[in-house]
Design a protein around this motif. Structure first.
Motif, PDB file in Angstrom:
ATOM      1  N   TRP A  78      16.887 -93.487  24.931  1.00 27.66           N
ATOM      2  CA  TRP A  78      15.504 -93.567  25.438  1.00 27.66           C
ATOM      3  C   TRP A  78      15.027 -95.477  25.353  1.00 27.66           C
ATOM      4  CZ3 TRP A  78      11.238 -89.042  24.124  1.00 27.66           C
ATOM      5  CH2 TRP A  78      11.785 -88.241  24.402  1.00 27.66           C
ATOM      6  N   TYR A  79      15.906 -96.275  24.594  1.00 22.24           N
ATOM      7  CA  TYR A  79      14.605 -97.107  24.575  1.00 22.24           C
ATOM      8  C   TYR A  79      15.839 -97.787  25.572  1.00 22.24           C
ATOM      9  CZ  TYR A  79      20.073 -97.405  23.023  1.00 22.24           C
ATOM     10  OH  TYR A  79      20.908 -97.574  22.806  1.00 22.24           O
ATOM     11  N   GLU A  80      16.375 -97.484  27.095  1.00 18.18           N
ATOM     12  CA  GLU A  80      16.703 -98.218  28.046  1.00 18.18           C
ATOM     13  C   GLU A  80      15.885 -97.718  29.543  1.00 18.18           C
ATOM     14  OE1 GLU A  80      20.509 -96.357  29.142  1.00 18.18           O
ATOM     15  OE2 GLU A  80      22.154 -98.233  27.450  1.00 18.18           O
ATOM     16  N   VAL A  81      14.884 -96.759  29.130  1.00 19.29           N
ATOM     17  CA  VAL A  81      13.853 -96.166  30.279  1.00 19.29           C
ATOM     18  C   VAL A  81      12.277 -96.408  29.365  1.00 19.29           C
ATOM     19  CG1 VAL A  81      15.366 -94.682  31.622  1.00 19.29           C
ATOM     20  CG2 VAL A  81      14.442 -94.063  29.728  1.00 19.29           C
ATOM     21  N   SER A  82      12.154 -97.173  28.332  1.00 18.87           N
ATOM     22  CA  SER A  82      10.905 -97.388  27.803  1.00 18.87           C
ATOM     23  C   SER A  82      11.413 -98.628  27.019  1.00 18.87           C
ATOM     24  CB  SER A  82      10.562 -96.630  26.289  1.00 18.87           C
ATOM     25  OG  SER A  82      11.514 -96.107  25.729  1.00 18.87           O
ATOM     26  N   ASP A  83       9.740 -99.024  26.994  1.00 19.61           N
ATOM     27  CA  ASP A  83       9.897-100.443  26.127  1.00 19.61           C
ATOM     28  C   ASP A  83       8.566-100.826  24.590  1.00 19.61           C
ATOM     29  OD1 ASP A  83       6.934-100.934  27.829  1.00 19.61           O
ATOM     30  OD2 ASP A  83       8.897-101.556  29.758  1.00 19.61           O
ATOM     31  N   HIS A  84       8.267 -99.747  24.471  1.00 20.42           N
ATOM     32  CA  HIS A  84       7.116 -99.539  23.912  1.00 20.42           C
ATOM     33  C   HIS A  84       7.009 -98.458  22.523  1.00 20.42           C
ATOM     34  CE1 HIS A  84       4.957-103.114  26.042  1.00 20.42           C
ATOM     35  NE2 HIS A  84       4.558-103.423  24.921  1.00 20.42           N
ATOM     36  N   ILE A  85       6.997 -98.478  21.185  1.00 18.53           N
ATOM     37  CA  ILE A  85       7.193 -97.279  20.641  1.00 18.53           C
ATOM     38  C   ILE A  85       6.306 -97.617  20.041  1.00 18.53           C
ATOM     39  CG2 ILE A  85       8.632 -98.220  19.154  1.00 18.53           C
ATOM     40  CD1 ILE A  85       9.640 -95.717  18.086  1.00 18.53           C
ATOM     41  N   VAL A  86       5.551 -96.435  19.374  1.00 15.86           N
ATOM     42  CA  VAL A  86       3.825 -96.969  18.626  1.00 15.86           C
ATOM     43  C   VAL A  86       4.398 -95.993  17.179  1.00 15.86           C
ATOM     44  CG1 VAL A  86       1.507 -95.923  18.487  1.00 15.86           C
ATOM     45  CG2 VAL A  86       2.522 -96.113  20.787  1.00 15.86           C
ATOM     46  N   GLU A  87       4.299 -96.576  16.348  1.00 10.65           N
ATOM     47  CA  GLU A  87       4.295 -95.863  14.500  1.00 10.65           C
ATOM     48  C   GLU A  87       2.897 -95.473  14.104  1.00 10.65           C
ATOM     49  OE1 GLU A  87       5.796 -98.583  11.315  1.00 10.65           O
ATOM     50  OE2 GLU A  87       4.128 -99.700  12.469  1.00 10.65           O
ATOM     51  N   LEU A  88       2.995 -94.299  14.693  1.00 10.78           N
ATOM     52  CA  LEU A  88       2.027 -93.251  14.813  1.00 10.78           C
ATOM     53  C   LEU A  88       2.272 -92.106  14.661  1.00 10.78           C
ATOM     54  CD1 LEU A  88      -0.687 -92.350  13.432  1.00 10.78           C
ATOM     55  CD2 LEU A  88      -1.553 -92.467  16.076  1.00 10.78           C
ATOM     56  N   PRO A  89       2.990 -91.066  13.432  1.00 10.36           N
ATOM     57  CA  PRO A  89       3.751 -90.225  13.449  1.00 10.36           C
ATOM     58  C   PRO A  89       1.994 -88.541  13.691  1.00 10.36           C
ATOM     59  CG  PRO A  89       3.641 -91.004  11.514  1.00 10.36           C
ATOM     60  CD  PRO A  89       3.135 -91.519  11.783  1.00 10.36           C
ATOM     61  N   ILE A  90       2.937 -88.407  14.784  1.00 14.55           N
ATOM     62  CA  ILE A  90       2.326 -87.233  15.808  1.00 14.55           C
ATOM     63  C   ILE A  90       2.311 -85.900  15.226  1.00 14.55           C
ATOM     64  CG2 ILE A  90       1.366 -85.707  18.161  1.00 14.55           C
ATOM     65  CD1 ILE A  90       2.023 -88.911  19.061  1.00 14.55           C
ATOM     66  N   ALA A  91       3.501 -85.728  15.289  1.00 15.39           N
ATOM     67  CA  ALA A  91       4.232 -84.834  14.310  1.00 15.39           C
ATOM     68  C   ALA A  91       5.281 -84.657  14.006  1.00 15.39           C
ATOM     69  CB  ALA A  91       4.587 -83.398  15.839  1.00 15.39           C
ATOM     70  N   TRP A  92       6.335 -83.481  13.244  1.00 16.02           N
ATOM     71  CA  TRP A  92       7.664 -83.585  13.195  1.00 16.02           C
ATOM     72  C   TRP A  92       8.775 -82.538  13.723  1.00 16.02           C
ATOM     73  CZ3 TRP A  92       8.423 -87.218   8.798  1.00 16.02           C
ATOM     74  CH2 TRP A  92       6.943 -88.055   8.776  1.00 16.02           C
ATOM     75  N   ASN A  93       8.676 -81.852  14.501  1.00 13.27           N
ATOM     76  CA  ASN A  93       8.996 -81.178  15.429  1.00 13.27           C
ATOM     77  C   ASN A  93       9.995 -80.882  14.877  1.00 13.27           C
ATOM     78  OD1 ASN A  93       8.105 -80.875  17.130  1.00 13.27           O
ATOM     79  ND2 ASN A  93      10.110 -81.603  18.712  1.00 13.27           N
ATOM     80  N   GLN A  94       9.406 -79.494  13.459  1.00 10.14           N
ATOM     81  CA  GLN A  94      10.757 -79.061  12.693  1.00 10.14           C
ATOM     82  C   GLN A  94      11.431 -77.808  12.627  1.00 10.14           C
ATOM     83  OE1 GLN A  94       6.811 -79.722  11.093  1.00 10.14           O
ATOM     84  NE2 GLN A  94       6.841 -79.798   9.499  1.00 10.14           N
ATOM     85  N   ILE A  95      12.396 -77.853  11.919  1.00  7.53           N
ATOM     86  CA  ILE A  95      13.314 -76.391  12.718  1.00  7.53           C
ATOM     87  C   ILE A  95      13.873 -76.202  11.465  1.00  7.53           C
ATOM     88  CG2 ILE A  95      16.056 -77.012  13.008  1.00  7.53           C
ATOM     89  CD1 ILE A  95      15.650 -79.866  14.153  1.00  7.53           C
ATOM     90  N   VAL A  96      13.873 -75.021  12.509  1.00  8.42           N
ATOM     91  CA  VAL A  96      14.101 -73.632  11.528  1.00  8.42           C
ATOM     92  C   VAL A  96      15.387 -73.086  11.778  1.00  8.42           C
ATOM     93  CG1 VAL A  96      13.186 -71.661  13.854  1.00  8.42           C
ATOM     94  CG2 VAL A  96      12.929 -70.994  11.037  1.00  8.42           C
ATOM     95  N   LEU A  97      15.781 -72.356  10.636  1.00 12.71           N
ATOM     96  CA  LEU A  97      17.023 -71.517  10.556  1.00 12.71           C
ATOM     97  C   LEU A  97      17.362 -70.405  10.268  1.00 12.71           C
ATOM     98  CD1 LEU A  97      20.144 -71.855  10.996  1.00 12.71           C
ATOM     99  CD2 LEU A  97      19.908 -72.262   8.713  1.00 12.71           C
ATOM    100  N   VAL A  98      17.378 -69.900  11.136  1.00 10.96           N
ATOM    101  CA  VAL A  98      16.923 -67.631  10.702  1.00 10.96           C
ATOM    102  C   VAL A  98      18.680 -67.300  10.338  1.00 10.96           C
ATOM    103  CG1 VAL A  98      15.273 -67.702  12.103  1.00 10.96           C
ATOM    104  CG2 VAL A  98      16.391 -67.449  13.065  1.00 10.96           C
TER     105      VAL A  98
END
Length: 346
Positions: free
Chosen positions: A218-238
């Protein structure tokens, strides 16, 4: 250390002897996003190599990520219930349309640090297990995080307030509600669609894990990254109850123990992966497990953190509580709410 060596060797021999006694079992697994750090560093090697090596070939597995099977990730629980998938892993928030309980531990702005994210996840896990069993005829085996979910933006961004008027790719309904509350427009799209969307101006920013975004370049198509976690997108295995109930008890115990160890390993590594995402996207020499970009790191200040929390309280939690059941909200208040000191109104 020399005194401990015989004990260690004895323990390893006992484990190998136990593994030799397991009935031959083969697992068919649908993994999470193939370009993610979780899949690359943990899921693929665990199912593709580690189980077979550890069990002396008695427990083997084949795994393919859902995105390589033409799936979007939100169908996993339904396909497990229908018997189409035996073992399946996906990002919980992708399944919010099946049941809002899948958003409960990862509401946008809920946890901005590792310790609270783990406490929230562990606390809500028993209730989530009950819902999966009752509603989806599935057993919850594992639950772990991605690296922190943060904003990647094309064009200058100084703080969260700058999201006003911007189109932002989100991966869940709660993230979209967070963006909308700040005056932006949340655009839900699959992970694999983000690079061309940023490249062509379909979206101005996008939210994903620090390291996953880096691995997908994604660094090839964007240039700023914000150092603030908004979420963690947990992964579930069932695993489907039908498959699980047809598995020998000793193999069940073996799989549960191995997945629990995997889960702990991922939690222990996520801090490092999060920091590596920031460092690699900036192109720092400390980048070890990703690709070196040239992004600008935007450090969040106290105003950003306050705005994130205010939005959580005023918009995100109330809207989620409206669409979850009264039982769900009560369970959330008794677990998640206690950790983050927030109460949802049923």
């Amino acid at each position: 250390m020399k005194k401990l060596l015989p004990m260690v060797v004895t323990s390893m021999l006992a484990i190998n002897a136990y593994a030799d006694e397991l009935p031959a079992t083969h697992l068919k697994v649908v993994g999470s996003v193939g370009t993610s750090a979780s899949y690359r560093d943990f899921e693929a090697p665990f199912f593709g190599e580690e189980l077979a090596e550890d069990s002396n070939g008695q427990v083997t597995a084949e795994i393919r990520p859902f995105n390589e099977m033409g799936l979007k990730g939100g169908e996993i629980l339904r396909l497990v219930k229908q018997g189409v998938i035996e073992y399946g892993a996906t990002i919980m928030a992708y399944m919010s349309s099946d049941d809002p309980v899948n958003e409960a531990i990862d509401l946008a702005g809920l946890t901005t640090d590792y310790d609270s994210a783990r406490a929230v996840t562990d606390g809500f896990k028993p209730y989530l297990s009950k819902v999966y069993d009752d509603k989806f005829d599935a057993k919850l085996l594992g639950l772990w995080p991605n690296p922190a979910q943060v904003l990647y933006c094309k064009g200058d961004i100084q703080d969260l307030a700058d999201l006003k008027g911007k189109k932002v790719r989100t991966s869940s309904r709660t993230q979209a509600e967070f963006v909308d509350a700040l005056g932006g427009t949340g655009v839900t799209m699959a992970f694999g669609e983000v690079v061309p969307a940023l490249q062509n101006g379909v979206v101005d920013c996008a939210i994903t894990a620090t390291l996953s975004g880096n691995l997908a370049k994604w660094y090839e198509v964007s240039d700023h990254i914000v150092e603030l976690p908004i979420a963690w997108n947990q992964i579930v295995l069932v695993v489907s109850n039908k498959t699980w109930n047809n598995t020998a008890p000793e193999t069940q115990a073996y799989i549960e123990n191995k997945v629990a160890a995997l889960e702990s390993r991922i939690w222990n590594e996520v801090k490092y992966q999060t920091e590596q995402g920031y460092e690699c996207n900036q192109g720092l020499d400390s980048c070890e497990i990703g690709y070196k970009g040239a992004m600008t790191l935007v450090k969040a200040d106290d105003e950003d953190r306050a705005l994130l929390h205010e939005t959580l309280l005023a918009e995100v939690v109330p809207k989620w509580a409206e669409r979850c059941t009264a039982e769900c909200v009560e369970a959330w208040n008794d677990t998640v709410g206690q950790v983050v000191d927030v109460k949802a109104a049923p």
